[in-house]
Design a protein around this motif. Structure first.
Motif, PDB file in Angstrom:
ATOM      1  N   PHE A   1       3.660 -10.443  30.480  1.00 33.71           N
ATOM      2  CA  PHE A   1       2.619 -11.228  31.137  1.00 33.71           C
ATOM      3  C   PHE A   1       2.961 -12.700  31.324  1.00 33.71           C
ATOM      4  CE2 PHE A   1       0.238  -7.750  29.003  1.00 33.71           C
ATOM      5  CZ  PHE A   1      -0.228  -7.119  30.137  1.00 33.71           C
ATOM      6  N   GLY A   2       3.876 -13.225  30.505  1.00 35.43           N
ATOM      7  CA  GLY A   2       4.219 -14.632  30.626  1.00 35.43           C
ATOM      8  C   GLY A   2       3.211 -15.519  29.926  1.00 35.43           C
ATOM      9  N   PRO A   3       3.560 -16.778  29.725  1.00 31.70           N
ATOM     10  CA  PRO A   3       2.707 -17.702  28.972  1.00 31.70           C
ATOM     11  C   PRO A   3       1.386 -18.044  29.659  1.00 31.70           C
ATOM     12  CG  PRO A   3       4.536 -18.870  29.997  1.00 31.70           C
ATOM     13  CD  PRO A   3       4.799 -17.403  30.184  1.00 31.70           C
ATOM     14  N   SER A   4       1.281 -17.772  30.957  1.00 36.55           N
ATOM     15  CA  SER A   4       0.055 -18.147  31.666  1.00 36.55           C
ATOM     16  C   SER A   4      -1.054 -17.107  31.502  1.00 36.55           C
ATOM     17  CB  SER A   4       0.357 -18.323  33.164  1.00 36.55           C
ATOM     18  OG  SER A   4       0.811 -17.107  33.735  1.00 36.55           O
ATOM     19  N   ARG A   5      -0.746 -15.916  31.020  1.00 40.23           N
ATOM     20  CA  ARG A   5      -1.738 -14.847  30.881  1.00 40.23           C
ATOM     21  C   ARG A   5      -2.495 -15.015  29.576  1.00 40.23           C
ATOM     22  NH1 ARG A   5      -1.759 -10.076  33.727  1.00 40.23           N
ATOM     23  NH2 ARG A   5      -3.724  -8.970  33.431  1.00 40.23           N
ATOM     24  N   ILE A   6      -3.814 -15.024  29.636  1.00 36.61           N
ATOM     25  CA  ILE A   6      -4.633 -15.247  28.449  1.00 36.61           C
ATOM     26  C   ILE A   6      -4.968 -13.901  27.808  1.00 36.61           C
ATOM     27  CG2 ILE A   6      -6.831 -16.141  27.604  1.00 36.61           C
ATOM     28  CD1 ILE A   6      -6.752 -18.086  30.006  1.00 36.61           C
ATOM     29  N   LEU A   7      -4.723 -13.796  26.507  1.00 37.70           N
ATOM     30  CA  LEU A   7      -5.007 -12.576  25.765  1.00 37.70           C
ATOM     31  C   LEU A   7      -6.501 -12.490  25.450  1.00 37.70           C
ATOM     32  CD1 LEU A   7      -3.854 -10.083  24.230  1.00 37.70           C
ATOM     33  CD2 LEU A   7      -3.622 -11.575  22.227  1.00 37.70           C
ATOM     34  N   GLY A   8      -7.076 -11.297  25.620  1.00 37.39           N
ATOM     35  CA  GLY A   8      -8.504 -11.125  25.379  1.00 37.39           C
ATOM     36  C   GLY A   8      -8.841 -10.496  24.050  1.00 37.39           C
ATOM     37  N   ALA A   9      -7.977  -9.609  23.535  1.00 37.64           N
ATOM     38  CA  ALA A   9      -8.287  -8.919  22.282  1.00 37.64           C
ATOM     39  C   ALA A   9      -7.016  -8.377  21.650  1.00 37.64           C
ATOM     40  CB  ALA A   9      -9.266  -7.777  22.524  1.00 37.64           C
ATOM     41  N   ALA A  10      -7.037  -8.263  20.332  1.00 42.08           N
ATOM     42  CA  ALA A  10      -5.928  -7.660  19.596  1.00 42.08           C
ATOM     43  C   ALA A  10      -6.499  -6.780  18.492  1.00 42.08           C
ATOM     44  CB  ALA A  10      -5.031  -8.740  18.999  1.00 42.08           C
ATOM     45  N   VAL A  11      -5.950  -5.579  18.362  1.00 41.03           N
ATOM     46  CA  VAL A  11      -6.398  -4.631  17.340  1.00 41.03           C
ATOM     47  C   VAL A  11      -5.203  -4.234  16.477  1.00 41.03           C
ATOM     48  CG1 VAL A  11      -7.452  -2.380  16.885  1.00 41.03           C
ATOM     49  CG2 VAL A  11      -8.180  -3.725  18.875  1.00 41.03           C
ATOM     50  N   HIS A  12      -5.374  -4.358  15.165  1.00 43.63           N
ATOM     51  CA  HIS A  12      -4.330  -3.946  14.230  1.00 43.63           C
ATOM     52  C   HIS A  12      -4.749  -2.634  13.576  1.00 43.63           C
ATOM     53  CE1 HIS A  12      -2.572  -3.580  10.176  1.00 43.63           C
ATOM     54  NE2 HIS A  12      -1.492  -4.110  10.715  1.00 43.63           N
ATOM     55  N   ASN A  13      -3.971  -1.576  13.815  1.00 47.27           N
ATOM     56  CA  ASN A  13      -4.247  -0.273  13.214  1.00 47.27           C
ATOM     57  C   ASN A  13      -2.926   0.355  12.814  1.00 47.27           C
ATOM     58  OD1 ASN A  13      -5.373   2.132  12.378  1.00 47.27           O
ATOM     59  ND2 ASN A  13      -5.484   2.984  14.435  1.00 47.27           N
ATOM     60  N   ALA A  14      -2.531   0.173  11.558  1.00 50.90           N
ATOM     61  CA  ALA A  14      -1.234   0.687  11.105  1.00 50.90           C
ATOM     62  C   ALA A  14      -1.305   2.180  10.815  1.00 50.90           C
ATOM     63  CB  ALA A  14      -0.776  -0.073   9.875  1.00 50.90           C
ATOM     64  N   GLY A  15      -2.305   2.596  10.039  1.00 53.74           N
ATOM     65  CA  GLY A  15      -2.540   4.012   9.795  1.00 53.74           C
ATOM     66  C   GLY A  15      -1.383   4.772   9.177  1.00 53.74           C
ATOM     67  N   GLN A  16      -0.723   4.187   8.187  1.00 49.48           N
ATOM     68  CA  GLN A  16       0.392   4.884   7.549  1.00 49.48           C
ATOM     69  C   GLN A  16       0.114   5.127   6.072  1.00 49.48           C
ATOM     70  OE1 GLN A  16       4.456   4.143   8.537  1.00 49.48           O
ATOM     71  NE2 GLN A  16       3.926   2.611  10.050  1.00 49.48           N
ATOM     72  N   TYR A  17       0.575   6.277   5.607  1.00 50.17           N
ATOM     73  CA  TYR A  17       0.451   6.643   4.200  1.00 50.17           C
ATOM     74  C   TYR A  17       1.807   7.204   3.775  1.00 50.17           C
ATOM     75  CZ  TYR A  17      -2.166   7.882  -0.009  1.00 50.17           C
ATOM     76  OH  TYR A  17      -2.640   7.943  -1.298  1.00 50.17           O
ATOM     77  N   VAL A  18       2.439   6.539   2.820  1.00 52.54           N
ATOM     78  CA  VAL A  18       3.792   6.895   2.411  1.00 52.54           C
ATOM     79  C   VAL A  18       3.874   8.372   2.011  1.00 52.54           C
ATOM     80  CG1 VAL A  18       5.609   6.510   0.711  1.00 52.54           C
ATOM     81  CG2 VAL A  18       4.406   4.563   1.709  1.00 52.54           C
ATOM     82  N   GLY A  19       4.798   9.079   2.646  1.00 54.90           N
ATOM     83  CA  GLY A  19       5.024  10.469   2.313  1.00 54.90           C
ATOM     84  C   GLY A  19       4.083  11.443   2.992  1.00 54.90           C
ATOM     85  N   VAL A  20       3.106  10.921   3.751  1.00 56.23           N
ATOM     86  CA  VAL A  20       2.146  11.793   4.416  1.00 56.23           C
ATOM     87  C   VAL A  20       2.174  11.559   5.930  1.00 56.23           C
ATOM     88  CG1 VAL A  20      -0.260  12.515   4.600  1.00 56.23           C
ATOM     89  CG2 VAL A  20       0.670  11.848   2.375  1.00 56.23           C
ATOM     90  N   THR A  21       1.801  10.358   6.354  1.00 51.26           N
ATOM     91  CA  THR A  21       1.752  10.072   7.789  1.00 51.26           C
ATOM     92  C   THR A  21       2.855   9.128   8.252  1.00 51.26           C
ATOM     93  OG1 THR A  21       0.223   8.212   7.456  1.00 51.26           O
ATOM     94  CG2 THR A  21      -0.754  10.380   7.828  1.00 51.26           C
ATOM     95  N   SER A  22       3.613   8.561   7.342  1.00 51.79           N
ATOM     96  CA  SER A  22       4.637   7.597   7.745  1.00 51.79           C
ATOM     97  C   SER A  22       6.033   8.199   7.624  1.00 51.79           C
ATOM     98  CB  SER A  22       4.552   6.327   6.898  1.00 51.79           C
ATOM     99  OG  SER A  22       4.657   6.645   5.524  1.00 51.79           O
ATOM    100  N   THR A  23       6.896   7.835   8.553  1.00 54.46           N
ATOM    101  CA  THR A  23       8.283   8.301   8.543  1.00 54.46           C
ATOM    102  C   THR A  23       9.268   7.138   8.470  1.00 54.46           C
ATOM    103  OG1 THR A  23       8.299   8.302  10.976  1.00 54.46           O
ATOM    104  CG2 THR A  23       7.714  10.372   9.875  1.00 54.46           C
ATOM    105  N   ASN A  24       8.748   5.935   8.364  1.00 56.15           N
ATOM    106  CA  ASN A  24       9.617   4.753   8.321  1.00 56.15           C
ATOM    107  C   ASN A  24       9.193   3.827   7.187  1.00 56.15           C
ATOM    108  OD1 ASN A  24       7.167   4.080   9.476  1.00 56.15           O
ATOM    109  ND2 ASN A  24       8.030   2.589  10.904  1.00 56.15           N
ATOM    110  N   ALA A  25       9.043   4.407   5.992  1.00 55.69           N
ATOM    111  CA  ALA A  25       8.512   3.658   4.861  1.00 55.69           C
ATOM    112  C   ALA A  25       9.608   3.061   3.980  1.00 55.69           C
ATOM    113  CB  ALA A  25       7.600   4.556   4.026  1.00 55.69           C
ATOM    114  N   ASP A  26      10.655   2.554   4.603  1.00 55.56           N
ATOM    115  CA  ASP A  26      11.732   1.882   3.871  1.00 55.56           C
ATOM    116  C   ASP A  26      12.336   2.762   2.781  1.00 55.56           C
ATOM    117  OD1 ASP A  26      11.242  -0.348   5.434  1.00 55.56           O
ATOM    118  OD2 ASP A  26       9.928  -1.294   3.960  1.00 55.56           O
ATOM    119  N   GLY A  27      12.373   4.083   3.022  1.00 48.09           N
ATOM    120  CA  GLY A  27      12.980   4.983   2.049  1.00 48.09           C
ATOM    121  C   GLY A  27      12.096   5.330   0.864  1.00 48.09           C
ATOM    122  N   LEU A  28      10.846   4.882   0.873  1.00 46.35           N
ATOM    123  CA  LEU A  28       9.942   5.159  -0.246  1.00 46.35           C
ATOM    124  C   LEU A  28       9.441   6.593  -0.176  1.00 46.35           C
ATOM    125  CD1 LEU A  28       7.815   1.869  -0.220  1.00 46.35           C
ATOM    126  CD2 LEU A  28       9.726   2.433  -1.739  1.00 46.35           C
TER     127      LEU A  28
END
Length: 217
Positions: A14-41
């Protein structure tokens, strides 16, 4: 580093001129259950106070806890800060985090969720601080706490337990949810959309249960 990936992708598209309206953070990971990139844990079951966090040398092993705190605490703050830098007072904006039951005083403590819950506690507290400062920029900040949500994650939990996902969700809603039904993922999205709308933008600094009454049990 989700903040870096988010900001670089946004700026490139979008470039620096585009104004952001919203951001949502949803990681949703549980080590050994739903995550596959848990730093080897590997999957682990730890409840604060049961001494399982102690290693053979008697010292606490914080690798799992720090993973969750980075995933839900650091990443949430990182994304919110970078998002705020791309919002303006003229147009305002919305910041939303997705938490889980048991991480604030609206719910009973969930001992089995000690490690991921420690990260989401950082998110929920940071959200309150974010709301007090971001408000001056016409930006609201909230956390949504979903209840029993029909998502692919239950399939992975069921696979571990040797049953069907609907067996787990049906048991949970009948036992703990006053409205006796789960919620679809789209329902959580609808609440997020409301909080980002003009009708919902005056709501800020809350951890909002969207759980059919689960927080009452």
């Amino acid at each position: 580093k989700p903040g870096t990936a988010f900001s670089s992708t946004y700026d490139e598209k979008f470039g620096p001129s585009r104004i952001l309206g919203a951001a949502v953070h949803n990681a949703g990971q549980y080590v050994g259950v739903t995550s596959t990139n848990a730093d080897g844990l590997a999957a682990t079951s730890v409840t604060f106070g049961d001494n399982k966090i102690l290693g053979e040398d008697g010292k606490p092993e914080f690798d799992h806890m720090h993973f969750y705190q980075a995933l839900y605490g650091d990443a949430y703050i990182d994304i919110c800060e970078r998002s705020l830098a791309r919002m303006t007072s003229e147009y305002g904006g919305s910041l939303i985090g997705i938490s889980s039951p048991g991480c604030n005083l609206s719910y009973g403590a969930n001992p089995g969720y000690s490690l991921p819950g420690s990260g989401k506690c950082i998110m929920e507290y940071s959200n309150r601080i974010m709301a007090t400062t971001a408000g001056a920029k016409n930006v609201n900040s909230n956390v949504i706490v979903p209840g029993v949500t029909l998502s692919e994650a239950w399939g992975k939990v069921a696979e571990k337990r040797g049953c069907k996902s609907e067996d787990i969700t049906n048991m949970l809603v009948q036992k703990r949810v006053p409205m006796k039904r789960p919620i679809e993922v789209r329902g959580i999205g609808d609440v997020a959309a409301f909080l980002c709308s003009e009708k919902g933008r005056y709501i800020t600094g809350v951890s909002l249960p969207v759980d059919g009454g689960l927080h009452l049990n």
